[in-house]
Motif scaffolding. Structure first.
Motif, PDB file in Angstrom:
ATOM      1  N   LEU A 104      40.471  46.012  40.742  1.00 42.04           N
ATOM      2  CA  LEU A 104      40.510  45.887  42.196  1.00 42.04           C
ATOM      3  C   LEU A 104      41.751  45.131  42.659  1.00 42.04           C
ATOM      4  O   LEU A 104      42.352  45.470  43.684  1.00 42.04           O
ATOM      5  CB  LEU A 104      39.253  45.170  42.688  1.00 42.04           C
TER       6      LEU A 104
ATOM      7  N   ALA B 231      40.394  36.971  45.892  1.00 42.39           N
ATOM      8  CA  ALA B 231      39.179  37.318  45.159  1.00 42.39           C
ATOM      9  C   ALA B 231      38.544  36.033  44.662  1.00 42.39           C
ATOM     10  O   ALA B 231      39.209  35.002  44.531  1.00 42.39           O
ATOM     11  CB  ALA B 231      39.483  38.253  43.989  1.00 42.39           C
TER      12      ALA B 231
ATOM     13  N   LEU C 265      37.620  50.588  41.005  1.00 40.59           N
ATOM     14  CA  LEU C 265      36.752  50.076  39.956  1.00 40.59           C
ATOM     15  C   LEU C 265      36.758  51.017  38.762  1.00 40.59           C
ATOM     16  O   LEU C 265      36.638  52.235  38.938  1.00 40.59           O
ATOM     17  CB  LEU C 265      35.313  49.932  40.463  1.00 40.59           C
TER      18      LEU C 265
ATOM     19  N   GLN D   7      36.632  45.055  36.022  1.00 43.15           N
ATOM     20  CA  GLN D   7      36.418  45.544  37.382  1.00 43.15           C
ATOM     21  C   GLN D   7      37.238  44.739  38.383  1.00 43.15           C
ATOM     22  O   GLN D   7      37.858  45.294  39.303  1.00 43.15           O
ATOM     23  CB  GLN D   7      34.929  45.482  37.717  1.00 43.15           C
ATOM     24  N   LEU D   8      37.255  43.416  38.199  1.00 48.34           N
ATOM     25  CA  LEU D   8      37.994  42.558  39.121  1.00 48.34           C
ATOM     26  C   LEU D   8      39.496  42.792  39.006  1.00 48.34           C
ATOM     27  O   LEU D   8      40.195  42.896  40.025  1.00 48.34           O
ATOM     28  CB  LEU D   8      37.647  41.096  38.834  1.00 48.34           C
TER      29      LEU D   8
ATOM     30  N   LEU E  64      33.001  42.272  48.830  1.00 46.00           N
ATOM     31  CA  LEU E  64      32.950  43.401  47.911  1.00 46.00           C
ATOM     32  C   LEU E  64      32.463  42.884  46.557  1.00 46.00           C
ATOM     33  O   LEU E  64      33.249  42.417  45.739  1.00 46.00           O
ATOM     34  CB  LEU E  64      34.327  44.050  47.792  1.00 46.00           C
ATOM     35  N   GLN E  65      31.156  42.950  46.332  1.00 47.54           N
ATOM     36  CA  GLN E  65      30.569  42.381  45.123  1.00 47.54           C
ATOM     37  C   GLN E  65      30.760  43.333  43.935  1.00 47.54           C
ATOM     38  O   GLN E  65      30.509  44.533  44.055  1.00 47.54           O
ATOM     39  CB  GLN E  65      29.088  42.115  45.344  1.00 47.54           C
ATOM     40  N   LEU E  66      31.182  42.791  42.802  1.00 51.29           N
ATOM     41  CA  LEU E  66      31.381  43.625  41.623  1.00 51.29           C
ATOM     42  C   LEU E  66      30.039  44.186  41.140  1.00 51.29           C
ATOM     43  O   LEU E  66      29.004  43.519  41.239  1.00 51.29           O
ATOM     44  CB  LEU E  66      32.006  42.823  40.489  1.00 51.29           C
TER      45      LEU E  66
ATOM     46  N   ASN F 146      35.322  42.293  52.639  1.00 52.89           N
ATOM     47  CA  ASN F 146      36.019  43.168  51.677  1.00 52.89           C
ATOM     48  C   ASN F 146      36.747  42.412  50.574  1.00 52.89           C
ATOM     49  O   ASN F 146      37.597  42.980  49.884  1.00 52.89           O
ATOM     50  CB  ASN F 146      37.012  44.094  52.394  1.00 52.89           C
ATOM     51  N   LYS F 147      36.404  41.149  50.380  1.00 53.73           N
ATOM     52  CA  LYS F 147      37.035  40.355  49.324  1.00 53.73           C
ATOM     53  C   LYS F 147      36.229  40.520  48.035  1.00 53.73           C
ATOM     54  O   LYS F 147      35.016  40.302  48.024  1.00 53.73           O
ATOM     55  CB  LYS F 147      37.085  38.882  49.729  1.00 53.73           C
ATOM     56  N   PRO F 148      36.868  40.910  46.910  1.00 54.89           N
ATOM     57  CA  PRO F 148      36.117  41.063  45.659  1.00 54.89           C
ATOM     58  C   PRO F 148      35.513  39.734  45.194  1.00 54.89           C
ATOM     59  O   PRO F 148      36.188  38.710  45.209  1.00 54.89           O
ATOM     60  CB  PRO F 148      37.180  41.555  44.671  1.00 54.89           C
TER      61      PRO F 148
ATOM     62  N   THR G  43      40.163  37.931  33.447  1.00 56.51           N
ATOM     63  CA  THR G  43      40.839  38.669  34.522  1.00 56.51           C
ATOM     64  C   THR G  43      42.330  38.394  34.504  1.00 56.51           C
ATOM     65  O   THR G  43      43.149  39.318  34.638  1.00 56.51           O
ATOM     66  CB  THR G  43      40.255  38.280  35.895  1.00 56.51           C
TER      67      THR G  43
END
Length: 201
Positions: free
Chosen positions: A174, A75, A180, A170-171, A137-139, A105-107, A30
């Motif tokens: 975001l 995140a 995504l 994805q992370l 907010l789960q990936l 709402n945290k990834p 990431t």
């Protein structure tokens, strides 16, 4: 403008560990894709005393700082070794001290390691309900690695490495754009004080 803060948590009591390697792989992939501030912890950093703490004020200072880092992060990458089809008790105990609204709402990227493929669905059946409670907010892509996917604590399996890249992509998206990306096809698998309400149950 400050960089987003990504915190990685590995619920392993040893270092090095396969769980730490998997969490680190997602976090560093990431970081290669997005400008972030990265902090990595495992339970060596949490220190002794977590299991005996019943309130947040009773947490040892190292554990309290890890909880604060989780709450202040933009995140998370979370990972735990799997025993008998579930994450470790200490992993759950640590998150029992996290404020209920701190992860809204945290990834969150989910990772787990186990002895073999029979534990692979733990990421769906155990981890997702926990972070669903927090409204995180789960990936879409969770990453599971079994013992055969590592060599000397280094991730070497190409399929799992691909899932690491998917989750990291994805992370990063975001954290930088708030969207995504389209997933690639998936290869087949061969709290406030007190933290707990003490009742008579």
């Amino acid at each position: 403008m400050s960089r987003p803060r990504l915190v990685g948590i590995s619920a392993n009591l040893q270092r090095p560990s396969r769980t730490r390697a998997l969490v680190e792989a997602i976090a560093e992939e990431t970081a290669a894709r997005a400008p972030i501030e990265l902090r990595l912890f495992d339970f060596v950093d949490v220190g002794p005393g977590l299991g005996s703490a019943w309130t947040r004020s009773a947490l040892p200072l190292p554990a309290r700082r890890v909880v604060e880092a989780i709450e202040e992060a933009d995140a998370l990458v979370v990972g735990s070794p799997v025993y008998k089809g579930g994450y470790t008790g200490l992993f759950k105990h640590l998150f029992d001290f996290v404020e209920p609204d701190a992860l809204v709402n945290k990834p969150v990227a989910i990772a787990a390691t186990g002895g073999g493929p029979r534990h692979a669905l733990v990421v769906e059946h155990a981890f997702r309900p926990l972070f669903g409670f927090f409204s995180a907010l789960q990936l879409p892509t969770a990453v599971y690695g079994s013992a055969a996917d590592f060599t000397d604590h280094a991730l070497t399996d190409a399929d799992v490495q691909g899932r690491v890249r998917d989750a990291a992509g994805q992370l990063a998206a975001l954290l930088t754009r708030g969207v995504l990306p389209v997933r690639r096809p998936v290869a087949e698998f061969a709290a406030p004080e007190p933290a707990f309400a003490v009742t008579g149950r």
